[in-house]
Write a protein that holds these residues in place. Structure first.
Motif, PDB file in Angstrom:
ATOM      1  N   GLU A 466      20.729  17.891  39.193  1.00 11.85           N
ATOM      2  CA  GLU A 466      19.180  17.499  38.730  1.00 11.85           C
ATOM      3  C   GLU A 466      18.155  18.024  38.075  1.00 11.85           C
ATOM      4  OE1 GLU A 466      15.339  16.204  41.636  1.00 11.85           O
ATOM      5  OE2 GLU A 466      16.498  18.017  42.595  1.00 11.85           O
ATOM      6  N   THR A 467      17.654  17.566  37.478  1.00 14.60           N
ATOM      7  CA  THR A 467      16.627  18.868  36.455  1.00 14.60           C
ATOM      8  C   THR A 467      16.196  19.581  36.101  1.00 14.60           C
ATOM      9  OG1 THR A 467      15.836  16.494  35.244  1.00 14.60           O
ATOM     10  CG2 THR A 467      14.961  18.553  34.614  1.00 14.60           C
ATOM     11  N   GLY A 468      16.657  21.063  36.366  1.00  7.66           N
ATOM     12  CA  GLY A 468      16.446  21.878  36.215  1.00  7.66           C
ATOM     13  C   GLY A 468      17.349  22.701  38.008  1.00  7.66           C
ATOM     14  N   LEU A 490      16.042  15.398  47.125  1.00  6.39           N
ATOM     15  CA  LEU A 490      16.037  15.488  45.611  1.00  6.39           C
ATOM     16  C   LEU A 490      14.769  16.560  46.599  1.00  6.39           C
ATOM     17  CD1 LEU A 490      14.501  11.178  44.990  1.00  6.39           C
ATOM     18  CD2 LEU A 490      16.301  13.092  44.629  1.00  6.39           C
ATOM     19  N   ARG A 492      13.097  18.139  43.737  1.00  7.41           N
ATOM     20  CA  ARG A 492      11.562  19.227  42.242  1.00  7.41           C
ATOM     21  C   ARG A 492      10.581  17.549  42.050  1.00  7.41           C
ATOM     22  NH1 ARG A 492      10.849  18.547  36.510  1.00  7.41           N
ATOM     23  NH2 ARG A 492      10.875  20.381  35.859  1.00  7.41           N
ATOM     24  N   GLN A 495       8.187  14.680  36.949  1.00  9.64           N
ATOM     25  CA  GLN A 495       9.168  13.708  36.779  1.00  9.64           C
ATOM     26  C   GLN A 495      10.540  14.606  36.558  1.00  9.64           C
ATOM     27  OE1 GLN A 495       7.757  12.772  32.507  1.00  9.64           O
ATOM     28  NE2 GLN A 495       5.853  12.006  34.059  1.00  9.64           N
ATOM     29  N   SER A 496      11.173  14.088  36.518  1.00  6.01           N
ATOM     30  CA  SER A 496      13.205  14.351  37.173  1.00  6.01           C
ATOM     31  C   SER A 496      14.267  13.820  36.316  1.00  6.01           C
ATOM     32  CB  SER A 496      13.240  15.600  38.442  1.00  6.01           C
ATOM     33  OG  SER A 496      13.901  16.189  38.428  1.00  6.01           O
ATOM     34  N   ASN A 519      16.294   8.383  35.341  1.00  9.51           N
ATOM     35  CA  ASN A 519      14.817   9.302  35.565  1.00  9.51           C
ATOM     36  C   ASN A 519      14.173   8.829  36.429  1.00  9.51           C
ATOM     37  OD1 ASN A 519      14.745  10.725  32.662  1.00  9.51           O
ATOM     38  ND2 ASN A 519      15.169   8.851  31.954  1.00  9.51           N
ATOM     39  N   THR A 521      10.856  10.132  39.551  1.00 16.24           N
ATOM     40  CA  THR A 521       9.104  10.931  39.768  1.00 16.24           C
ATOM     41  C   THR A 521       9.237  11.038  41.064  1.00 16.24           C
ATOM     42  OG1 THR A 521       8.045  11.062  37.213  1.00 16.24           O
ATOM     43  CG2 THR A 521       6.544  12.220  39.312  1.00 16.24           C
TER      44      THR A 521
END
Length: 735
Positions: A466-468, A490, A492, A495-496, A519, A521
């Protein structure tokens, strides 16, 4: 004995909901069979049914009576919603609302006609002075119909002086009823990213015939499909009360006696769409969902199960009652505690079977390996484990075989079966497995669905980023011989993106890799921001308070057919929320390369049914509208005019009646008609205001005054929501 206990508890709990007002003593309100077809607080899409529906024997024009002493206080007409509606104020201060009527008393009809001519619209509301038009109990005050609706019936509501909606069945209106409610599907629902039912992040339907008891972990809610039949009616209606008991403790109950008007929007939290939960029809929540402030609940119904606790069996009892006191129950046997889960299960070269597993609450006792001989499974061997985690390698031989593997814990709980196929002799050309990967969002998690065209030699495993975040590796949960599932929490907000890599082996041990990039959010109740498409030409703006709880949403370009006759002037975008309902609509904005034409509109739909237009606002090259829920949206131009046809009098006809009915058929299957004011009628150039009936595509007007002998002309014009118009004119003669 248990049913008497339930009714006693129900009656005690109901004291708080009925003591606010003395009950009325109503008479049956309509000259028809004493059959109720819809009850108070029945589910409607995202809301409650505020009243009670009475049969009109399938016809229009049944007499409707004053249920008690009082006066007519209001009458209104609309082609939608309540249609022709009348308010009757009781001497006690309460107000009764009758809807979907066909006509009013002559004195009211005359005053409505005068008001239409004054306001130049058929949609009017007439307010009478208090006590101006009194009626005694049992007097006829209006006639039933199907206005604003397609099925003839009488809708009746009761409001207290503070606009609180009351259940009319508590006002003396009862029927002979000995038929108990019915309880259909019951589902166990994981409510957050750390919860599961049988290791699945999805709701699971309880099936006592499966022989397997469902294992629950985390925060779990129970939902059930309820229905009832009142007396001799064959129509299924809603229930009056429901409860959930764990072992001998009632943890939740609700009784539909009253509703505050402002609570209507929370109907989508009290009732859930079965489509979203793998069931049919509408499901009733037996727990208080996040963000639900409804006041008629007792207890929250939430089941909290810690995965580290030893597995323990519990009895859940779901009960439902109707207003006459008939009740039904369904008992569920479940296990609080997690099943053992696989960390690996795969064939390796040389016929070596590797089995890895763990159990959060107890020691793994053994691994069982079963082999299939034709259609029969037989236990092949049992391998001791003796620890909370195991990683076992067992030689199974180098011949083709199909195996089923279980992890068995010391507390007797066992894993779901993992079915593997090993065939080292198969050729690659004959050994290809078609593997499909699908990712959907639900609540605060992503759910991975994997299917294959045949059994695999390994339990699919996957890693995701996951982003980050950091790379995480997990195995999937088997849901069948060729299907698997996994949930990704999920965490974060905002937006991710997720990058998912799934690996599996075919029976010949050929490795297959499937990837997905998504993608999204993650929106919470405080979110205030814009969600943009990848090309930045489309955005969705979500305001604080738009959702009841954290929920993911994604925006993607879509390929879908648009209706014939529409011109597409923007890409089609699909908005997908990971959970319903959404509390309020969001603003969608298209950023076009050039200013759209004046007749362009934003439309929603495309996946199910026809497209419908949204109210929009153009500012230069930006085009915005409000949109709620999931679906496709696009900027389209509708160039098809409405259909307008003369019905009566027939063109060129010769009449003896001096007050004929003027009728026009009006239809628009594209953008649709906005209502009565989008249709105009004139007779001899004088405007008249006819009743628009969308269900039958008719506009009807009965002349108020005699027409003189001679030729007369009718003109009819309709304008759809896109601005397309169609006009016709025809003549007839009065002898």
């Amino acid at each position: 004995m248990r049913s008497h206990l339930f009714l006693l508890l129900f009656c005690i709990g109901s004291l708080n909901t009925v003591s606010f007002s003395l009950a009325e003593d109503f008479i049956w309100p309509i000259d028809a069979k004493e059959i109720i077809t819809s009850t108070f607080a029945e589910p409607r899409p995202g809301r409650f049914h505020f009243g009670v529906d009475f049969t009109s024997d399938g016809v229009i024009g049944k007499r409707v009576y004053a249920p008690s002493e009082g006066f007519i206080s209001k009458a209104a007409t609309s082609p939608f919603g309540y249609g022709k509606m009348l308010c009757f104020t009781l001497d006690s201060g309460k107000t009764v609302v009758f809807a979907h009527l066909s006509r009013f008393l002559p004195v009211i009809e005359e005053r409505l006609e005068d008001l239409r001519e004054k306001e130049h619209s058929w949609d009017v509301e007439l307010t009478l002075k208090p006590q101006e038009l009194r009626a005694r109990k049992g007097e006829v005050i209006c006639w039933s119909g199907n206005s604003g609706n397609s099925t003839p019936h009488l809708h009746m509501e009761l409001k207290d002086s503070d606009d609180t909606l009351l259940n009319i069945l508590g006002q003396g209106l009862t029927t002979t009823d000995s038929v108990p409610p019915e309880i259909g599907d019951v589902l166990l629902v994981p409510l957050d990213r750390n919860s599961s039912v049988d290791s699945s992040p999805l709701p699971v339907r309880y099936n006592p015939r499966s022989g397997e008891k469902l294992h629950l972990t985390g925060r779990i809610g129970v939902v059930a499909a309820f229905s009832d039949r009142l007396g001799e009616s064959l129509v299924h209606t809603g229930i009056y009360s429901a409860s959930l008991t764990v072992d001998s403790t009632m943890v939740f109950s609700k009784t539909y006696d009253r509703l505050l008007a402002q609570e209507n929007s929370y109907g989508g939290l009290d009732y859930l769409s079965g489509d979203s939960y793998g069931a049919r029809g509408i499901l009733s929540a037996l727990f208080r969902r996040d963000g639900n402030p409804l006041e008629f609940y007792r207890g929250d119904g939430l089941l909290f199960i810690f995965p580290s606790f030893p597995a323990k069996q519990h009895i859940l009892r779901v009960e439902a009652a109707d207003f006459s006191g008939n009740h039904a129950e369904k008992t569920l046997t479940v296990v609080y505690g997690a099943r053992p889960v696989f960390t690996a299960c795969e064939f390796m070269p040389g016929g070596i079977l590797r089995v890895g597993g763990k159990h959060s609450a107890d020691v793994l006792d053994r691994v069982e390996i079963w082999k299939r001989n034709g259609a029969v499974w037989k236990l092949d061997r049992s391998i001791p484990a003796g620890e909370k985690e195991c990683d076992i390698r067992e030689s199974m031989g180098d011949n083709p075989m199909t195996c089923k593997v279980f992890l068995i814990a010391r507390d007797t709980s066992r894993s779901l079966p993992c079915i593997l196929r090993y065939d080292p002799l198969s050729q690659n050309s004959q050994d290809k497995r078609v593997i499909n990967l699908n990712v959907k969002f639900l609540h605060d998690r992503a759910v991975i669905f994997l299917t294959a065209s045949g059994p695999l030699a390994s339990l699919p495993s996957f890693w995701f980023i996951e982003t980050g975040g950091r790379k995480k590796e997990l195995t999937m949960t088997p849901t069948g011989e060729t299907s698997w599932i996994a949930g990704i929490p999920l965490v974060r907000m905002g937006q991710s993106a997720l990058f998912i890599n799934v690996r599996a082996r075919s029976p010949s041990l050929r490795e297959s890799v499937t990837t997905e990039f998504v993608n999204y959010t993650l929106v919470d109740t405080a979110f205030n921001g814009e969600i943009c498409s990848s090309d930045s030409s489309f955005s969705l703006r979500v305001s604080p308070g738009a959702v009841y709880r954290p929920v993911p949403v994604k925006v993607t370009k879509a390929e879908t057919d648009t209706p014939e006759g529409f011109t597409v002037i923007s890409p089609v975008y699909r908005v997908q929320w990971g959970d319903e309902p959404i509390k309020s609509s969001a603003a969608v904005t298209f950023r076009l390369s050039e200013e759209p034409p004046a007749d362009a509109l934003i439309y929603a739909g495309g996946d199910r049914g026809r497209w419908h237009c949204l109210s929009g606002q153009i500012r230069g090259k930006n085009f915005s509208a409000r949109f709620k829920g999931s679906g496709c949206v696009a900027v389209l131009v509708d160039s098809i005019a409405p259909v307008v046809l003369a019905v009566s009098p027939r063109p060129g006809s010769l009449l003896t009646a001096r007050r004929p009915e003027i009728a026009v058929r009006v239809r628009d299957n594209e953008s649709g008609l906005a209502g009565s004011d989008s249709i105009s009628l004139t007779v001899d150039s004088q405007p008249v205001y006819g009743e628009y009936m969308p269900a039958s595509d008719l506009v009807r007007y009965m002349m108020r005054k005699n027409l003189p002998s001679g030729r007369h002309e009718v003109q009819a014009k309709a304008t759809d929501r896109a601005g397309n118009t169609k006009s016709i004119a025809w003549q007839f003669t009065v002898r």
